[in-house]
Design a protein around this motif. Structure first.
Motif, PDB file in Angstrom:
ATOM      1  N   LEU A   1       0.438  -0.507   0.250  1.00 21.76           N
ATOM      2  CA  LEU A   1      -0.406  -0.137   0.154  1.00 21.76           C
ATOM      3  C   LEU A   1       0.671   1.697  -0.267  1.00 21.76           C
ATOM      4  N   GLY A   2       0.176   2.289  -0.346  1.00 21.93           N
ATOM      5  CA  GLY A   2       0.995   3.994  -0.635  1.00 21.93           C
ATOM      6  C   GLY A   2      -0.001   3.903  -0.113  1.00 21.93           C
ATOM      7  N   ILE A   3       0.252   5.966   0.527  1.00 22.61           N
ATOM      8  CA  ILE A   3      -0.825   6.674   1.241  1.00 22.61           C
ATOM      9  C   ILE A   3      -0.124   7.750   0.378  1.00 22.61           C
ATOM     10  N   VAL A   4      -1.143   8.455   0.271  1.00 26.26           N
ATOM     11  CA  VAL A   4      -1.223   9.782  -0.784  1.00 26.26           C
ATOM     12  C   VAL A   4      -1.395  10.867   0.172  1.00 26.26           C
ATOM     13  N   SER A   5      -1.042  12.037   0.683  1.00 28.71           N
ATOM     14  CA  SER A   5      -2.088  12.648   1.642  1.00 28.71           C
ATOM     15  C   SER A   5      -0.423  14.181   2.136  1.00 28.71           C
ATOM     16  N   SER A   6      -1.603  15.231   2.682  1.00 29.46           N
ATOM     17  CA  SER A   6      -0.266  16.204   2.803  1.00 29.46           C
ATOM     18  C   SER A   6       0.688  15.808   3.486  1.00 29.46           C
ATOM     19  N   GLU A   7       2.151  17.040   3.047  1.00 29.22           N
ATOM     20  CA  GLU A   7       2.978  16.377   3.058  1.00 29.22           C
ATOM     21  C   GLU A   7       2.745  16.248   5.314  1.00 29.22           C
ATOM     22  N   PHE A   8       1.854  17.356   5.875  1.00 35.63           N
ATOM     23  CA  PHE A   8       2.171  17.484   7.564  1.00 35.63           C
ATOM     24  C   PHE A   8       1.372  16.035   8.489  1.00 35.63           C
ATOM     25  N   HIS A   9       1.124  15.352   7.090  1.00 36.97           N
ATOM     26  CA  HIS A   9      -0.222  14.418   7.422  1.00 36.97           C
ATOM     27  C   HIS A   9      -0.317  12.960   7.625  1.00 36.97           C
ATOM     28  N   LEU A  10       1.147  12.577   6.767  1.00 34.88           N
ATOM     29  CA  LEU A  10       1.364  11.508   6.670  1.00 34.88           C
ATOM     30  C   LEU A  10       2.293  11.020   7.268  1.00 34.88           C
TER      31      LEU A  10
ATOM     32  N   GLN B   1      -2.373  -0.659  13.056  1.00 36.62           N
ATOM     33  CA  GLN B   1      -3.398  -1.775  12.845  1.00 36.62           C
ATOM     34  C   GLN B   1      -3.431  -3.027  12.687  1.00 36.62           C
ATOM     35  N   PHE B   2      -2.578  -3.032  11.132  1.00 35.85           N
ATOM     36  CA  PHE B   2      -2.586  -4.336  10.164  1.00 35.85           C
ATOM     37  C   PHE B   2      -1.356  -4.491  10.019  1.00 35.85           C
ATOM     38  N   GLY B   3      -0.672  -3.428  10.389  1.00 34.12           N
ATOM     39  CA  GLY B   3       1.088  -4.340  10.773  1.00 34.12           C
ATOM     40  C   GLY B   3       1.798  -3.855   8.988  1.00 34.12           C
ATOM     41  N   ILE B   4       1.647  -3.110   8.485  1.00 33.92           N
ATOM     42  CA  ILE B   4       2.142  -2.906   7.036  1.00 33.92           C
ATOM     43  C   ILE B   4       2.032  -1.112   7.170  1.00 33.92           C
ATOM     44  N   GLN B   5       3.809  -1.306   6.415  1.00 37.76           N
ATOM     45  CA  GLN B   5       4.653  -0.559   6.401  1.00 37.76           C
ATOM     46  C   GLN B   5       4.130   0.342   4.840  1.00 37.76           C
ATOM     47  N   ALA B   6       3.485   1.129   4.703  1.00 42.18           N
ATOM     48  CA  ALA B   6       2.932   2.077   3.720  1.00 42.18           C
ATOM     49  C   ALA B   6       4.160   2.689   2.619  1.00 42.18           C
ATOM     50  N   LEU B   7       3.924   2.800   1.679  1.00 41.95           N
ATOM     51  CA  LEU B   7       4.402   3.765   0.726  1.00 41.95           C
ATOM     52  C   LEU B   7       4.017   4.963   0.757  1.00 41.95           C
ATOM     53  N   GLY B   8       5.093   6.370   1.509  1.00 45.19           N
ATOM     54  CA  GLY B   8       4.370   7.656   1.717  1.00 45.19           C
ATOM     55  C   GLY B   8       4.522   8.483   0.067  1.00 45.19           C
ATOM     56  N   ILE B   9       3.723   9.088   0.101  1.00 48.23           N
ATOM     57  CA  ILE B   9       3.230   9.397  -1.316  1.00 48.23           C
ATOM     58  C   ILE B   9       2.786  11.403  -0.697  1.00 48.23           C
ATOM     59  N   SER B  10       3.744  12.314  -0.926  1.00 51.94           N
ATOM     60  CA  SER B  10       3.679  13.384  -0.514  1.00 51.94           C
ATOM     61  C   SER B  10       2.816  13.794  -1.003  1.00 51.94           C
ATOM     62  N   ALA B  11       2.006  15.316  -0.093  1.00 49.47           N
ATOM     63  CA  ALA B  11       1.435  16.018  -1.554  1.00 49.47           C
ATOM     64  C   ALA B  11       1.927  17.415  -0.917  1.00 49.47           C
ATOM     65  N   PRO B  12       2.194  18.335  -1.097  1.00 50.16           N
ATOM     66  CA  PRO B  12       2.717  19.789  -0.497  1.00 50.16           C
ATOM     67  C   PRO B  12       1.343  21.293  -0.491  1.00 50.16           C
ATOM     68  N   SER B  13       1.899  21.924   0.947  1.00 51.02           N
ATOM     69  CA  SER B  13       0.606  22.472   1.366  1.00 51.02           C
ATOM     70  C   SER B  13       0.437  23.778   1.556  1.00 51.02           C
ATOM     71  N   ASP B  14      -0.627  24.253   1.913  1.00 48.58           N
ATOM     72  CA  ASP B  14      -0.024  26.130   1.395  1.00 48.58           C
ATOM     73  C   ASP B  14       0.413  26.297   2.888  1.00 48.58           C
ATOM     74  N   PRO B  15       1.906  27.141   2.265  1.00 52.44           N
ATOM     75  CA  PRO B  15       2.928  27.527   2.868  1.00 52.44           C
ATOM     76  C   PRO B  15       2.327  28.449   4.122  1.00 52.44           C
ATOM     77  N   VAL B  16       1.210  29.514   4.011  1.00 54.15           N
ATOM     78  CA  VAL B  16       1.148  30.262   5.091  1.00 54.15           C
ATOM     79  C   VAL B  16       0.088  29.670   5.515  1.00 54.15           C
ATOM     80  N   LEU B  17      -0.175  28.539   5.641  1.00 53.30           N
ATOM     81  CA  LEU B  17      -1.705  27.415   6.801  1.00 53.30           C
ATOM     82  C   LEU B  17      -1.075  26.300   7.108  1.00 53.30           C
ATOM     83  N   PHE B  18       0.439  26.617   6.119  1.00 51.98           N
ATOM     84  CA  PHE B  18       1.474  24.858   7.662  1.00 51.98           C
ATOM     85  C   PHE B  18       1.680  25.271   9.048  1.00 51.98           C
TER      86      PHE B  18
END
Length: 271
Positions: A215-224, A234-251
């Motif tokens: 499995l991979g997980i696609v989410s915002s960088e701060f959420h990965l 929960q399931f013993g699975i090491q996911a591949l992280g796929i990072s999406a950028p976030s708004d710099p003002v809201l980071f």
């Protein structure tokens, strides 16, 4: 110390206003900045009252309030550092499925900026990994509105991702449910494709156990970090992280909110 607390209160209050003006709406979790400002102001007030009348506010009580407040800040900062450590994963791969985590829709049902950024990251990854399927995870924010998963599917299809590569998980309301329900959907899908037999009581048994899904997980960088940690716990699975950028003002806001969520999920035993 009084100057520190007053400065921290001022910065928190100003940032709350910046969030309100920049986002043009009250963001989820924005209250934490008013809470931070309030805590700092209370500490500054206690210090002032102690200087004026030590009998009314004892040194012990003042020290206790300062210690609890500063300890809370240190814990949140430590959580933020942990989150930052998982923001830009270096691992590469082509998982069988990638879970794309929802991020809320606007009141009119259109994609939020954060959700669009996650979907754009999924589009980039879909080009790099043409054999990967996507689980779009997100339920309904409001009555009468389409689910996040349906909105995500429409966006990806408009940008060339064929429908057969998409699975929709439309029940989840938070990150924990995103992971658990998406895993359940994939588990059911793989079980249905395995041979089984029925005994005399009509109960079915798998002849072949399903192999673990990569499995991979696609989410915002701060959420990965949190999402990956929940899947691992929960399931013993090491996911591949796929990072999406976030708004710099809201980071900074996202990071503070995520730090609180990380501590809550750790306390609940989810990660």
């Amino acid at each position: 110390m009084t100057a520190f607390f007053l400065s921290a209160a001022g910065v928190s209050a100003v940032y709350f206003v910046v969030l309100l003006v920049y986002a043009k709406q009250l963001l989820s979790g924005s209250w934490i900045w008013l809470f931070f400002a309030g805590v700092c102001l209370v500490n500054a007030l206690l210090r002032y009252l102690h200087a004026k009348s030590p009998a009314r506010v004892s040194l012990f009580f003042l020290t206790f309030a300062h210690t609890i407040s500063l300890l809370g800040m240190v814990v949140l900062m430590a959580a933020g550092i942990v989150i930052a450590s998982g923001m830009h994963p270096k691992e590469k791969g082509s998982p069988e499925y990638a879970i794309v985590l929802g991020a809320g829709l606007k009141p009119d049902g259109t994609l939020s900026k954060t959700l669009r950024q996650r979907l754009d990251a999924a589009l980039r990854f879909a080009e790099e990994s043409p054999d990967t399927g996507f689980v779009l995870s997100g339920g309904h924010d409001r009555r009468g509105q389409r689910s996040e998963a349906e909105a995500m599917a429409a966006y990806l299809e408009q940008h060339g991702i064929p429908r057969y590569r998409l699975l929709l998980e439309m029940q989840s309301k938070n990150t924990y449910e995103n992971i658990v329900y998406s895993h359940a959907l994939l588990y059911r899908l793989r079980n249905e494709s395995n041979p089984c037999f029925f005994d005399l009581r009509g109960e079915s048994f798998l002849l072949v156990s399903p192999e673990p899904v990569s499995l991979g997980i696609v989410s915002s960088e701060f959420h990965l970090y949190r999402a990956s940690a929940i899947l691992k716990k929960q399931f013993g699975i090491q996911a591949l992280g796929i990072s999406a950028p976030s708004d710099p003002v809201l980071f900074v806001h996202y990071l503070a909110r995520e730090s609180i969520a990380l501590l809550k999920d750790k306390f609940l035993g989810r990660l």
